[in-house]
Design an enzyme around this catalytic site. Structure first.
Site, PDB file in Angstrom:
ATOM      1  N   ASP A 125       0.856  -1.185   0.000  1.00 45.58           N
ATOM      2  CA  ASP A 125       0.000   0.000   0.000  1.00 45.58           C
ATOM      3  C   ASP A 125       0.895   1.239   0.000  1.00 45.58           C
ATOM      4  O   ASP A 125       1.913   1.280   0.707  1.00 45.58           O
ATOM      5  CB  ASP A 125      -0.900  -0.001   1.235  1.00 45.58           C
ATOM      6  CG  ASP A 125      -1.933   1.113   1.183  1.00 45.58           C
ATOM      7  OD1 ASP A 125      -2.938   0.938   0.487  1.00 45.58           O
ATOM      8  OD2 ASP A 125      -1.714   2.149   1.831  1.00 45.58           O
ATOM      9  N   ASP A 168      -4.584   2.227  -4.614  1.00 46.27           N
ATOM     10  CA  ASP A 168      -3.124   2.302  -4.505  1.00 46.27           C
ATOM     11  C   ASP A 168      -2.565   1.057  -3.829  1.00 46.27           C
ATOM     12  O   ASP A 168      -1.490   1.090  -3.240  1.00 46.27           O
ATOM     13  CB  ASP A 168      -2.720   3.559  -3.725  1.00 46.27           C
ATOM     14  CG  ASP A 168      -3.256   3.561  -2.297  1.00 46.27           C
ATOM     15  OD1 ASP A 168      -4.420   3.174  -2.117  1.00 46.27           O
ATOM     16  OD2 ASP A 168      -2.517   3.936  -1.367  1.00 46.27           O
TER      17      ASP A 168
END
Length: 240
Positions: A125, A168
């Site tokens: 992440d 993301d």
């Protein structure tokens, strides 16, 4: 080819044989009433010649059609390959999308179970991505995701699999790699991304990544989803 008919008064078999061998289409001996058969023989040979010409024309057309069909089949196969690639990849990063990742994951997980091999899963992440996306704009946000995909590809083996899991978040599968080896790969990805994202953002410090690693070598999971869930749990701990 225009038919050639030999009309002669010589009733000699050798001459007839030689004439036919050298291209004559027919041989008529002018003996008695045979001379009256010449118009019929000419008509017959012209008809045969026309049929041969038509057959040759059809053969050429058929060859051209087959060549065109072969070319179209090649184009179709190439188009299908491209469509499959488009259906399997994330259009922004070029990594696999989540749906295709799921299919590959099931295969790799089944192989690891069957042969007792290790399989490591890494969940990644980008830290503070929402704030970066809001502060620098969506275009820069997309460039950061593209860069993440490039850096990830640069640090993986051919047998490894990477996908954009959503937003993301990214996921890696490393067959026959231990948790320690997967963590080392992740460290290289993290450091390269931190450096290159700083250049992209034109600032001193780059974007950091958080990651969670789970490995079949540490625990034999019953289902593929359990391995991902453990990597996701480790990611959550890293983010905290």
């Amino acid at each position: 080819k225009t038919p050639l008919i030999i009309v002669t008064g010589e009733n000699v078999g050798a001459i007839a044989d030689k004439s036919i061998r050298h291209g004559a289409t027919d041989y008529i001996v002018k003996v008695g009433e045979y001379i009256f058969t010449i118009p019929v023989m000419v008509e017959k040979n012209l008809a045969v010649a026309n049929i041969k010409r038509e057959n040759e024309s059809l053969r050429l057309r058929l060859e051209n059609t087959l060549d065109e069909l072969k070319e179209k089949n090649t184009q179709l196969e190439q188009s299908l390959v491209k469509l499959e690639e488009l259906a399997a990849t994330d259009p922004l990063t070029g990594l696999y999308n989540r749906r295709h990742f799921g299919q590959l994951f099931e295969q790799l997980f089944a192989e690891a179970q069957r042969y007792g091999n290790d399989l490591s899963c890494v969940m990644i992440d980008l830290d503070g991505y929402k704030q970066l996306n809001d502060g620098y704009g969506h275009q820069m946000g997309d460039q950061l995701l593209v860069l993440a995909g490039e850096v990830i590809r640069n640090n993986l083996r051919k047998m490894d699999t990477a996908a954009r899991y959503g937003g993301d978040e990214f996921v890696l599968l490393l067959p026959r790699a231990s948790g320690e080896e997967a963590a080392a790969v992740m460290d290289r990805i993290r450091e390269e991304y931190r450096s290159r994202s700083a250049e992209l953002l034109k600032r001193e410090y780059g974007v950091s990544m958080s990651a969670g690693v789970a490995s079949m070598g540490i625990k034999r999971y019953a289902k593929a989803d359990h391995l991902v869930a453990m990597a996701d749990k480790k990611l959550f701990q890293a983010k905290s």
